[in-house]
Design a protein around this motif. Structure first.
Motif, mmCIF file in Angstrom:
data_model
loop_
_atom_site.group_PDB
_atom_site.id
_atom_site.type_symbol
_atom_site.label_atom_id
_atom_site.label_comp_id
_atom_site.label_asym_id
_atom_site.label_seq_id
_atom_site.Cartn_x
_atom_site.Cartn_y
_atom_site.Cartn_z
ATOM 1 N N TYR A 277 0.817 -1.208 0.000
ATOM 2 C CA TYR A 277 0.000 0.000 0.000
ATOM 3 C C TYR A 277 0.857 1.266 0.000
ATOM 4 O O TYR A 277 0.409 2.312 -0.498
ATOM 5 C CB TYR A 277 -0.972 -0.021 1.171
ATOM 6 N N GLU A 278 2.066 1.196 0.524
ATOM 7 C CA GLU A 278 2.950 2.355 0.447
ATOM 8 C C GLU A 278 3.344 2.658 -0.998
ATOM 9 O O GLU A 278 3.654 3.808 -1.331
ATOM 10 C CB GLU A 278 4.195 2.135 1.302
ATOM 11 N N GLN A 279 3.300 1.658 -1.846
ATOM 12 C CA GLN A 279 3.682 1.852 -3.249
ATOM 13 C C GLN A 279 2.512 2.240 -4.151
ATOM 14 O O GLN A 279 2.728 2.703 -5.269
ATOM 15 C CB GLN A 279 4.319 0.576 -3.797
ATOM 16 N N VAL A 280 1.286 2.056 -3.688
ATOM 17 C CA VAL A 280 0.139 2.301 -4.580
ATOM 18 C C VAL A 280 -0.718 3.484 -4.158
ATOM 19 O O VAL A 280 -1.622 3.878 -4.899
ATOM 20 C CB VAL A 280 -0.752 1.040 -4.694
ATOM 21 N N LEU A 281 -0.458 4.065 -2.988
ATOM 22 C CA LEU A 281 -1.267 5.169 -2.492
ATOM 23 C C LEU A 281 -0.405 6.395 -2.196
ATOM 24 O O LEU A 281 0.805 6.278 -1.978
ATOM 25 C CB LEU A 281 -2.012 4.766 -1.212
ATOM 26 N N ASP A 282 -1.050 7.556 -2.200
ATOM 27 C CA ASP A 282 -0.451 8.808 -1.735
ATOM 28 C C ASP A 282 -1.287 9.315 -0.573
ATOM 29 O O ASP A 282 -2.492 9.019 -0.484
ATOM 30 C CB ASP A 282 -0.433 9.854 -2.856
ATOM 31 N N PHE A 283 -0.682 10.113 0.296
ATOM 32 C CA PHE A 283 -1.395 10.565 1.477
ATOM 33 C C PHE A 283 -1.212 12.064 1.698
ATOM 34 O O PHE A 283 -0.114 12.591 1.521
ATOM 35 C CB PHE A 283 -0.919 9.807 2.727
ATOM 36 N N ASP A 284 -2.312 12.728 2.089
ATOM 37 C CA ASP A 284 -2.249 14.137 2.449
ATOM 38 C C ASP A 284 -1.561 14.285 3.802
ATOM 39 O O ASP A 284 -1.549 13.364 4.625
ATOM 40 C CB ASP A 284 -3.665 14.728 2.555
ATOM 41 N N GLU A 285 -1.023 15.473 4.039
ATOM 42 C CA GLU A 285 -0.488 15.779 5.368
ATOM 43 C C GLU A 285 -1.642 15.866 6.358
ATOM 44 O O GLU A 285 -2.667 16.476 6.076
ATOM 45 C CB GLU A 285 0.269 17.093 5.339
#
Length: 435
Positions: free
Chosen positions: A188-196
């Motif tokens: 999931y670290e490789q397929v998603l982006d996350f807002d601050e």
């Protein structure tokens, strides 16, 4: 990576597109040939998901996303498999695993050593370990945790805003063993982006909850909390209305205190999640009386709203009543567990003649759902069931002859309804009668 997403519905397809946008090669597997054809043509098979049409067309054009009805073959080509097949629950909360069992057997038939399998469909606690792990092992001849990795990672998004929600909330992961959890987090670290998210105690991103059971419970708990909260708000609303108090003023005041987060009351709780997952939780924990009471309180609200209408209108026998909104919430073309169905039933029980209209549905579509579509028939009363923006400027001129209105969503403007008994759940009636 090569990723297989099983079930290209309103959550699965945006997930597949998200993975492709990160540069991975994605195969979507679905039993519906029409959906597969639409995806391969770069066409969204359903409306209403923000930016899906653009991102889907781009992913297909770049060769990063294809679709197939052959799930075992798609799994055999993949390093990771994400499962978003629907799980149905009856009124008693008993899960029907039929579709998920069939999908799991198909996955097992194509499962290779080293593959990660992640279930995102909300499940009763213990299902990943006790049901899917043995089924995958038996069908593949492989051993969970040794030959393949297995995690539960609940979807936490709302239809219509999936891409935004994927960035907004931490991704929860729970493995059946430490190795599975590690592979799940890395995936999931490789397929998603996350807002601050400076409001979080730990950084936004992928969170390992320590076990599949913890992740399963987290999804049930967060959704059940919302149902219990709404049930409490509805109880407050019913009492406030009986004493001539506007409950929303009370809730707004309460929520200025940082430990109070009272939700909005309303005519119904609908959708795939909030009405369903508390029942699923109760299937695991039948002694949870608070959960059961809240679910019962919310189920009672459509009949309560019809009772309010009868209180201002009088005897509803033979009265033509228009239910405004078939969707379970505004702006979404979806009727899953919508309050429209019990509202229509409650009207019929009082002898009324119900009709239904919705700006997102044609009369033919409503009738296909088993609803009595409004085709211009005169009506003398109305109930707002969905908070579509189109209802904000609604006036009696749009409903000639209407004498009473119950707004179950606080979307209409009482000032526009002079001369009509206008009732809002949890507020003094604008027509002069307190409800």
């Amino acid at each position: 990576m090569r990723i297989c997403v099983v079930a290209l519905g309103k959550i699965g397809l945006p997930l597949a597109v998200q993975f492709a946008r990160k540069g991975h090669r994605v195969i979507g597997a679905d039993v519906d040939e029409r959906v597969v054809a639409d995806v391969n043509a770069g066409r969204e098979p359903f409306p209403g998901e923000a930016d899906l049409d653009v991102h889907l067309a781009e992913a297909v054009r770049e060769g990063l996303l294809t679709a197939t009805t052959d799930t075992p073959a798609a799994v055999a080509e993949s390093d990771a498999v994400v499962v978003v097949v629907p799980l149905f629950v009856d009124e008693a909360g008993t899960p029907d695993f039929g579709w998920m069992d069939a999908a799991t057997r198909s996955i097992a038939a194509g499962l290779r050593p080293g593959t990660l399998v992640s279930y995102e469909t909300t499940l009763p606690v213990g299902t990943t370990r006790e049901r899917w792990a043995p089924m995958l092992a038996e069908g593949s001849g492989l051993t969970s945790g040794t030959d393949f990795h297995l995690v539960f990672s609940p979807e936490r998004v709302l239809t219509g805003r999936v891409f935004a929600d994927l960035r907004r909330y931490p991704k929860l992961v729970g493995g059946v063993d430490e190795a599975s959890a590690r592979h799940g987090v890395e995936f999931y670290e490789q397929v998603l982006d996350f807002d601050e998210r400076p409001d979080l105690d730990r950084p936004n991103g992928v969170w390992d909850l320590g076990s599949a059971e913890a992740a399963e419970l987290a999804k049930l708990a967060e959704t059940t909390y919302r149902d219990v909260n709404i049930g409490l708000a509805n109880q407050f609303a019913r009492y406030a209305g009986s004493v001539g108090v506007d409950v929303m003023k009370v809730i707004e005041a309460c929520n200025t205190q940082p430990f109070s987060h009272i939700h909005r009351p309303g005519i119904a709780v609908g959708g795939h999640c909030i009405p369903v997952y508390p029942r699923m939780y109760l299937w695991n924990d039948p002694a949870a009386t608070v959960v059961a009471a809240a679910r019962d309180a919310n189920v009672a609200m459509p009949a309560y709203a019809v009772g309010l209408l009868a209180g201002t209108y009088g005897d509803l026998t033979g009265a033509p009543v228009l239910v405004l909104g078939a969707a379970y919430r505004g702006g979404v073309k979806e009727t899953a567990f919508s309050g429209v169905f019990p509202t229509v039933e409650a009207l019929r029980e009082r002898g009324a003649v119900p009709y239904v209209s919705d700006p997102m549905y044609t009369p033919e579509e409503l009738e296909a759902l088993g609803l009595p579509a409004h085709r211009g028939e005169p009506v003398t009363a109305a109930i707002v069931q969905a908070d579509h923006v189109e209802y904000r400027d609604l006036t009696p001129d749009a409903l000639p002859g209407v004498k009473a209105m119950v707004d179950g969503r606080r979307i209409t403007d009482p000032a526009r309804w002079a001369g009509v008994a206008h009732t809002v759940i949890g507020a003094p009636d604008q027509g002069g009668t307190t409800r």
